[in-house]
Design an enzyme around this catalytic site. Structure first.
Site, PDB file in Angstrom:
ATOM      1  N   TYR A 174       0.820  -1.221   0.000  1.00  0.00           N
ATOM      2  CA  TYR A 174       0.000   0.000   0.000  1.00  0.00           C
ATOM      3  C   TYR A 174       0.853   1.269   0.000  1.00  0.00           C
ATOM      4  O   TYR A 174       0.638   2.187  -0.806  1.00  0.00           O
ATOM      5  CB  TYR A 174      -0.930  -0.070   1.207  1.00  0.00           C
ATOM      6  N   GLY A 234       2.717   1.611  -3.381  1.00  0.00           N
ATOM      7  CA  GLY A 234       1.800   1.929  -4.462  1.00  0.00           C
ATOM      8  C   GLY A 234       1.299   3.361  -4.390  1.00  0.00           C
ATOM      9  O   GLY A 234       1.180   4.046  -5.421  1.00  0.00           O
ATOM     10  N   CYS A 235       1.010   3.839  -3.193  1.00  0.00           N
ATOM     11  CA  CYS A 235       0.547   5.224  -3.034  1.00  0.00           C
ATOM     12  C   CYS A 235       1.652   6.217  -3.388  1.00  0.00           C
ATOM     13  O   CYS A 235       1.386   7.253  -4.013  1.00  0.00           O
ATOM     14  CB  CYS A 235       0.055   5.460  -1.614  1.00  0.00           C
ATOM     15  N   GLN A 236       2.881   5.914  -2.998  1.00  0.00           N
ATOM     16  CA  GLN A 236       3.985   6.793  -3.358  1.00  0.00           C
ATOM     17  C   GLN A 236       4.088   6.926  -4.871  1.00  0.00           C
ATOM     18  O   GLN A 236       4.260   8.029  -5.406  1.00  0.00           O
ATOM     19  CB  GLN A 236       5.299   6.253  -2.785  1.00  0.00           C
ATOM     20  N   GLY A 293       1.637   6.572  -6.972  1.00  0.00           N
ATOM     21  CA  GLY A 293       0.494   7.342  -7.426  1.00  0.00           C
ATOM     22  C   GLY A 293       0.730   8.841  -7.349  1.00  0.00           C
ATOM     23  O   GLY A 293       0.343   9.597  -8.257  1.00  0.00           O
TER      24      GLY A 293
END
Length: 409
Positions: free
Chosen positions: A373, A376-378, A380
């Protein structure tokens, strides 16, 4: 076609990533900086039951897929994981392999998934969704977030600033945008572990109240408030903002809550905050956003099932219009997208540093969920798929905003 090559084609890896499979097959460059290992036949069954990112996430969380190398780099190499873009030949081969090996459904339910019940964004369902993500373990969050216990985008004064310096700068930026001064009353909705509440009380002489739907957060924050001797001027309450009776606040901060509200509830949300402010008071809304109102957004299966059930992101224009319709005059907005990528990088480093303790505290599946998570957010934020906006509004006193002619922050 061997299994490793099939996976490479299915993910459109384009010879950038190495693949190794339990059947001994290999694909991709032998010196690849990232290698994906298919460790079990059940990796295929997860893909069959949920094609795309959710199936891959389930396979990773349950240990049927392993990533050797940097997860953040893997996202940059793979890009958008859309298995619907596979060519027909690859789809046919994958289907044939699944049928041949009778791997159409995974064995047992995937671990750690959230399935809140009730009407979407009702009080009861919101409480379940918040508890799923935030009532994990305060100790786990201490390792990931660091001493500040701030689980929102930091503001880095320089590229060399530490995470703690950046979180302090974020809280101070919010305080200055709100024009906090001694004797004022601050409401912090969705206050987390009370970082903004304690910063405002300790550094600005403000009487601050925070509310959160996480009981674990409220208990941790109240203990920290007492330890810092702020119990006469600071409070964190386990409470839904919709049930808060107090009004007449001089300022309101909403840091990382709007993502949980839902577009349909934003009008009543901002109406509620407007009603709790005195005339001349300011609201600072800090939240993750889409890049624009026209940018399509649908939370992926991994985020919806494992991280933020019922989470929704809106564009900055929609948020500003919603605040404006509630009566706020918009005075300032800024995008801190790069700062959130840096914040996530620091959280990833903290989790890596405390990996063994984290696994013992929350279990291997939950730790793997978080590692995937955060990386993946980084990614994004890196590629401008998501942004972070701070939007400042004021409740006019007649026609006067009581704002300085130029920003003082």
């Amino acid at each position: 076609m061997q299994l490793a090559e099939l996976f490479s084609r299915a993910l459109s890896a384009d010879d950038l990533i190495g693949f190794v499979a339990y059947d001994g097959s290999r694909s991709g460059p032998p010196d690849a900086e990232v290698t994906i290992e298919i460790r079990s036949p059940f990796a295929l069954s997860h893909l069959a039951s949920a094609p795309g990112e959710l199936g891959l996430a389930r396979a990773f969380v349950s240990g049927h897929i392993e990533v050797h190398g940097d997860l953040h780099r893997m996202f940059h190499l793979l890009g958008d994981l859309d298995l619907g873009k596979m060519d027909r030949g690859t789809k046919a081969r994958l289907l044939g392999l699944l049928v041949q090996r009778r791997l159409w459904w995974p064995v047992g339910p995937p671990p750690q998934e959230a399935r809140p019940r009730g009407w979407r964004h009702s009080k009861g369902r919101d409480a379940q969704a918040i508890s799923h993500h935030y009532d994990v373990s305060n100790t786990f969050y201490e390792w990931v977030l660091g001493p500040s216990m701030a689980y929102t985008c930091a503001v880095y004064p320089t590229a060399e600033s530490t995470l703690e310096q950046a979180q302090y700068a974020k809280h101070d930026l919010v305080a200055r945008k709100l024009g906090l001064d001694e004797g004022m009353r601050l409401l912090d909705v969705g206050c987390g572990w009370g970082g903004m509440v304690m910063h405002a009380a300790e550094h600005y002489g403000v009487k601050a109240l925070g509310v959160t739907l996480s009981r674990a957060q409220a208990e941790w924050a109240q203990k920290a408030i007492v330890e810092r001797g702020l119990q006469d001027v600071a409070e964190v309450r386990f409470c839904d903002y919709r049930d808060l009776a107090e009004t007449g606040f001089d300022a309101i901060s909403s840091i990382g809550l709007t993502e949980h509200i839902g577009a349909g509830n934003l009008p009543s949300y901002f109406d509620s905050l407007y009603s709790k402010l005195r005339t001349g008071g300011r609201l600072l809304n800090h939240c993750i956003t889409r890049p624009s109102d026209d940018h399509p957004f649908k939370a992926g299966g991994f985020i919806s099932r494992y991280i933020f059930p019922d989470g929704e992101l809106e564009g900055p224009g929609f948020l500003m219009s919603s605040m404006n319709r509630a009566g706020f005059e918009i005075r300032h907005s800024e995008n801190l997208r790069e700062h959130y990528a840096m914040t996530l990088d620091a959280w990833c480093a903290n989790l890596d540093e405390h990996w063994d303790e984290a696994v013992r505290e929350v279990g291997l599946p939950k730790a793997r969920i978080w590692r995937l998570y955060l990386a993946g957010c980084q990614w994004g934020f890196d590629i401008n798929n998501v942004q972070l906006h701070q939007i400042l509004g004021v409740k006019l006193d007649g026609t006067s905003s009581h704002m300085p002619l130029r920003p003082t922050w």
